[in-house]
Design a protein around this motif. Structure first.
Motif, mmCIF file in Angstrom:
data_model
loop_
_atom_site.group_PDB
_atom_site.id
_atom_site.type_symbol
_atom_site.label_atom_id
_atom_site.label_comp_id
_atom_site.label_asym_id
_atom_site.label_seq_id
_atom_site.Cartn_x
_atom_site.Cartn_y
_atom_site.Cartn_z
ATOM 1 N N UNK A 158 72.990 84.092 18.546
ATOM 2 C CA UNK A 158 73.640 83.028 17.980
ATOM 3 C C UNK A 158 74.761 83.332 17.316
ATOM 4 N N UNK A 159 74.753 84.318 16.394
ATOM 5 C CA UNK A 159 75.988 84.807 15.771
ATOM 6 C C UNK A 159 77.128 85.180 16.975
ATOM 7 N N UNK A 160 76.765 85.847 17.927
ATOM 8 C CA UNK A 160 77.580 86.210 18.791
ATOM 9 C C UNK A 160 78.354 85.059 19.851
ATOM 10 N N UNK A 161 77.513 84.012 19.853
ATOM 11 C CA UNK A 161 77.987 82.714 20.465
ATOM 12 C C UNK A 161 79.036 82.003 19.478
ATOM 13 N N UNK A 162 78.677 82.178 18.166
ATOM 14 C CA UNK A 162 79.351 81.491 17.423
ATOM 15 C C UNK A 162 81.114 82.228 17.101
ATOM 16 N N UNK A 163 80.862 83.443 17.334
ATOM 17 C CA UNK A 163 81.973 84.111 17.547
ATOM 18 C C UNK A 163 82.958 83.814 18.583
ATOM 19 N N UNK A 164 82.113 83.895 19.616
ATOM 20 C CA UNK A 164 82.963 83.769 21.134
ATOM 21 C C UNK A 164 83.771 82.194 20.983
ATOM 22 N N UNK A 165 82.972 81.601 20.161
ATOM 23 C CA UNK A 165 83.598 80.107 20.070
ATOM 24 C C UNK A 165 84.389 79.826 18.887
ATOM 25 N N UNK A 166 85.007 80.996 18.034
ATOM 26 C CA UNK A 166 85.615 80.867 16.892
ATOM 27 C C UNK A 166 85.202 79.795 15.982
ATOM 28 N N UNK A 167 83.783 79.874 15.551
ATOM 29 C CA UNK A 167 83.092 79.335 14.688
ATOM 30 C C UNK A 167 82.949 80.075 13.388
ATOM 31 N N UNK A 168 83.144 79.485 12.301
ATOM 32 C CA UNK A 168 82.849 79.883 10.964
ATOM 33 C C UNK A 168 81.297 79.581 10.593
#
Length: 89
Positions: free
Chosen positions: A74-84
């Motif tokens: 989940x964290x990796x997906x957030x990073x890929x999508x530039x989410x804080x």
């Protein structure tokens, strides 16, 4: 002349729509849940075997973004999508 504190000056609260848009497309959080909860909350999602721990990435408005079998996914997906990422307490 009497000064009022911020607590005493009851400001108009945000509407539910305004509150839901705070952080939209910018902020996300991860929440663990049992597969039974996923099946109950999101009936449109493919059925997941009962008894599994699933991690869900949610947007600031509470909308699900992705399900993963690990928090790191989940964290990796957030990073890929530039989410804080924010922490829930």
């Amino acid at each position: 002349m009497e000064l009022k504190t911020a607590i005493e000056q009851k400001e108009a609260p945000l509407t539910p729509e305004q509150f839901a848009q705070l952080g939209d497309g910018v902020i996300a959080y991860v929440r663990p849940m049992r597969s039974e909860e996923v099946n109950r909350l999101y009936p449109q999602a493919p059925q997941i075997a009962p008894g599994l721990m699933i991690f869900a990435l949610f947007g600031a408005d509470g909308a699900p973004i992705v399900l993963a079998d690990s928090e790191e996914g989940c964290i990796g997906n957030a990073r890929e999508n530039h989410l804080q990422m924010v922490s829930l307490h």
